[in-house]
Design a protein around this motif. Structure first.
Motif, PDB file in Angstrom:
ATOM      1  N   PRO A   1      -5.008 -33.714  35.798  1.00 47.94           N
ATOM      2  CA  PRO A   1      -6.090 -33.916  36.595  1.00 47.94           C
ATOM      3  C   PRO A   1      -6.639 -35.146  36.084  1.00 47.94           C
ATOM      4  CG  PRO A   1      -6.400 -32.029  34.843  1.00 47.94           C
ATOM      5  CD  PRO A   1      -4.749 -32.501  34.944  1.00 47.94           C
ATOM      6  N   SER A   2      -7.506 -35.687  37.010  1.00 46.31           N
ATOM      7  CA  SER A   2      -8.336 -36.862  36.822  1.00 46.31           C
ATOM      8  C   SER A   2      -9.035 -36.837  35.574  1.00 46.31           C
ATOM      9  CB  SER A   2      -9.281 -37.180  37.990  1.00 46.31           C
ATOM     10  OG  SER A   2      -9.988 -38.241  37.665  1.00 46.31           O
ATOM     11  N   GLY A   3      -8.632 -37.840  34.645  1.00 48.19           N
ATOM     12  CA  GLY A   3      -9.332 -37.837  33.450  1.00 48.19           C
ATOM     13  C   GLY A   3      -8.682 -37.230  32.241  1.00 48.19           C
ATOM     14  N   ALA A   4      -7.321 -36.996  32.526  1.00 51.53           N
ATOM     15  CA  ALA A   4      -6.536 -36.119  31.745  1.00 51.53           C
ATOM     16  C   ALA A   4      -5.909 -37.169  30.572  1.00 51.53           C
ATOM     17  CB  ALA A   4      -5.289 -35.443  32.260  1.00 51.53           C
ATOM     18  N   GLY A   5      -5.815 -38.684  31.010  1.00 54.93           N
ATOM     19  CA  GLY A   5      -5.427 -39.670  30.003  1.00 54.93           C
ATOM     20  C   GLY A   5      -4.292 -40.346  30.360  1.00 54.93           C
ATOM     21  N   LYS A   6      -3.611 -40.055  31.650  1.00 55.62           N
ATOM     22  CA  LYS A   6      -2.460 -40.536  32.284  1.00 55.62           C
ATOM     23  C   LYS A   6      -2.568 -42.000  32.087  1.00 55.62           C
ATOM     24  CE  LYS A   6      -2.892 -38.482  36.090  1.00 55.62           C
ATOM     25  NZ  LYS A   6      -4.389 -37.944  36.161  1.00 55.62           N
ATOM     26  N   SER A   7      -3.546 -42.761  32.876  1.00 55.08           N
ATOM     27  CA  SER A   7      -3.265 -44.393  32.476  1.00 55.08           C
ATOM     28  C   SER A   7      -3.532 -44.540  31.294  1.00 55.08           C
ATOM     29  CB  SER A   7      -4.402 -44.773  33.561  1.00 55.08           C
ATOM     30  OG  SER A   7      -4.351 -44.470  34.799  1.00 55.08           O
ATOM     31  N   THR A   8      -4.252 -44.198  30.624  1.00 54.33           N
ATOM     32  CA  THR A   8      -4.155 -44.348  28.908  1.00 54.33           C
ATOM     33  C   THR A   8      -2.733 -44.531  28.420  1.00 54.33           C
ATOM     34  OG1 THR A   8      -6.402 -43.470  28.683  1.00 54.33           O
ATOM     35  CG2 THR A   8      -5.439 -43.841  26.832  1.00 54.33           C
ATOM     36  N   LEU A   9      -2.285 -43.243  28.589  1.00 52.12           N
ATOM     37  CA  LEU A   9      -0.818 -43.172  28.317  1.00 52.12           C
ATOM     38  C   LEU A   9       0.153 -44.281  28.595  1.00 52.12           C
ATOM     39  CD1 LEU A   9       1.133 -39.708  28.062  1.00 52.12           C
ATOM     40  CD2 LEU A   9       2.237 -41.888  28.258  1.00 52.12           C
TER      41      LEU A   9
END
Ligand SMILES: Nc1ncnc2c1ncn2[C@@H]1O[C@H](COP(=O)(O)OP(=O)(O)OP(=O)(O)O)[C@@H](O)[C@H]1O
Ligand SMILES: [Mg+2]
Length: 228
Positions: A42-50
């Motif tokens: 979901p949005s905000g799960a941390g995907k882009s951060t990863l």
């Protein structure tokens, strides 16, 4: 199989004044040569951060990240920059093209930075643009392209240095289904044929058919999911 990228018990904490945000918690993963891995959540799960961690754009708060067996944290800033240029291909949701370079020049610029000759760069650029269905757009400037065309240029640009690792954050968001499928199919074949590793964030579950496996992030943690 050789490992290209590995995370060992990685945490990421963002600090904003007095508040801290635990974005990623105890992330361990591995991407091997020839592996195309999906990343969902979901949005905000941390995907882009990863992805930013994998691309050495930001540093982990805890744990270790290895690229081609080498700890990113142990590298000097200069070494990290060189690594990003040579070994990693970034594809973002929007194309981020340079407005004053034409399509062919966007690719040649990166290839020249990497130290390739002009002739070789032109040849590589044209080859890739042809594969991307952009052969008749090589002299166009970004403002003369559709959103989908821009994105295909960005994908070609990410591939021109023949990176070991491809990091893609919703690469097909601006493409219609038919085009998205064609591009991801091509990308997955490149990954196989040239033994690259790829990590792709997507919200389109149809694109996961091309992935070898899928990592599901929820609330900053990995949900084990053997599917896809
Ligand atoms: N530089 C930053 N400083 C502080 N907080 C951040 C920063 N970047 C992201 N965050 C926060 O970290 C969390 C995870 O963000 P991230 O962008 O990794 O999510 P995401 O899974 O990519 O979401 P989306 O699907 O919407 O793109 C969010 O709560 C976000 O607000
Ligand atoms: Mg994101």
């Amino acid at each position: 199989m050789e490992t290209i990228l590995s995370f060992n018990h990685v945490d990421k904490v963002y600090k904003d004044g007095d508040t801290t945000l635990d974005v990623l918690k105890d992330i361990s993963l591995e991407i091997k040569k020839g592996e195309f891995v999906g990343l969902v959540g979901p949005s905000g799960a941390g995907k882009s951060t990863l992805l930013s961690l994998a691309g050495a754009l930001i540093a982990p708060s805890r744990g270790q990240i290895l690229l081609n067996g080498k700890a990113i944290a142990s590298m000097k800033a200069k070494e990290r920059t060189a690594l990003r240029l040579k070994s990693i291909g970034f594809i973002f949701q929007s194309a981020h093209l340079v407005p004053y370079l034409n399509v062919q020049e966007q690719l040649i610029f990166i290839s020249r930075l990497q130290g390739n000759s002009k002739n070789q760069s032109v040849r590589l650029a044209n080859e890739l643009l042809e594969k991307m269905g952009l052969a008749d757009r090589v002299r166009h400037f970004p403002e003369q392209l559709s959103g989908g065309e821009k994105q295909r240029v960005a994908i070609a640009r990410a591939m021109i240095n023949q990176p070991d690792l491809i990091l893609a954050d919703e690469p097909t968001a601006s493409l219609d289904y038919k085009r998205a499928k064609a591009v991801i199919h091509w990308l997955s074949r490149e990954v196989k044929d040239q033994e690259k590793g790829a990590l792709m964030v997507t919200h389109d579950s149809r694109m996961l058919d091309f992935c070898d496996h899928v990592i599901q992030l929820e609330d900053g943690r990995i949900h084990t999911n053997p599917g896809a």
